[in-house]
Design a protein around this motif. Structure first.
Motif, PDB file in Angstrom:
ATOM      1  N   TRP A   9       0.826  -1.205   0.000  1.00 13.51           N
ATOM      2  CA  TRP A   9       0.000   0.000   0.000  1.00 13.51           C
ATOM      3  C   TRP A   9       0.866   1.262   0.000  1.00 13.51           C
ATOM      4  N   VAL A  12       1.845   1.727  -3.500  1.00 10.64           N
ATOM      5  CA  VAL A  12       0.713   2.275  -4.260  1.00 10.64           C
ATOM      6  C   VAL A  12       0.639   3.788  -4.054  1.00 10.64           C
ATOM      7  N   VAL A  52      -0.874  -2.903  -6.036  1.00 14.14           N
ATOM      8  CA  VAL A  52      -1.948  -3.238  -5.087  1.00 14.14           C
ATOM      9  C   VAL A  52      -1.682  -4.651  -4.565  1.00 14.14           C
TER      10      VAL A  52
END
Length: 187
Positions: A9, A12, A52
């Motif tokens: 994350w 991301v 992801v």
């Protein structure tokens, strides 16, 4: 992306922020600079989508094939202007690395099963992964060195628009290079 959820994350967020900044860079500068910023924005957002965590969303094979097609097209687009500069060659190598990672993430691509990918076999070619890791490590180091202040250059800095300064663009490229290294490690 295979691997732990939190770093996925964070990757991301880093790639999406980098892609957003590249979109802002497209608003000013020369046409070649805007095209380069656009290519970097596509790379940033594509890397964000591919980063992801698989534990959150295991992409279906058609999505991975879509990544491969998009980045294959970006690589082809970067090859023509590559005659004029090394930066375009880097765009082509980066796009081809994204194609490679999309294909390596495809179930049944070979290699061992990775944690968080629901037992699908995926993996890359170790020699190619190693070569890409070396390339991007070199890119990160050379970009990082260019961000260091010049020795003895402590003079006043002229007031220049933030979008016209080279440092943010270099920092953008540095962060994408680091993200590429992180993604290649999980292949």
């Amino acid at each position: 992306m295979h691997g732990p959820v939190l770093p996925g994350w964070l990757l991301v967020a880093l790639c999406a922020a980098t892609g957003s900044y590249c979109l802002l860079r497209m608003r000013s500068g020369s046409p070649p600079a805007r095209r380069a910023a656009g290519s970097e924005a596509v790379m940033g957002f594509g890397m964000a989508a591919m980063a992801v965590p698989a534990a959150f969303l295991s992409p279906p094979p058609w999505m991975l094939a879509g990544y491969a097609v998009i980045f294959g097209g970006a690589a082809l687009r970067a090859l023509w202007p590559a005659r004029g500069g090394a930066h375009h060659v880097h765009h082509a190598v980066g796009s081809l690395a994204m194609v490679y990672m999309a294909l390596a993430m495809t179930p049944g691509a070979g290699g061992g099963a990775h944690a968080g990918h629901e037992g699908h076999a995926a993996g890359g070619v170790p020699l190619l992964t190693g070569a890409l890791l070396l390339y991007f490590a070199g890119h990160v180091l050379s970009t990082g060195v260019r961000l260091l202040p010049a020795a003895g250059g402590g003079g006043p800095v002229a007031a220049v628009s933030w979008s016209a300064r080279p440092e943010p663009a270099l920092a953008c490229r540095l962060s994408m290079g680091i993200a590429m290294l992180a993604m290649l490690v999980t292949v």
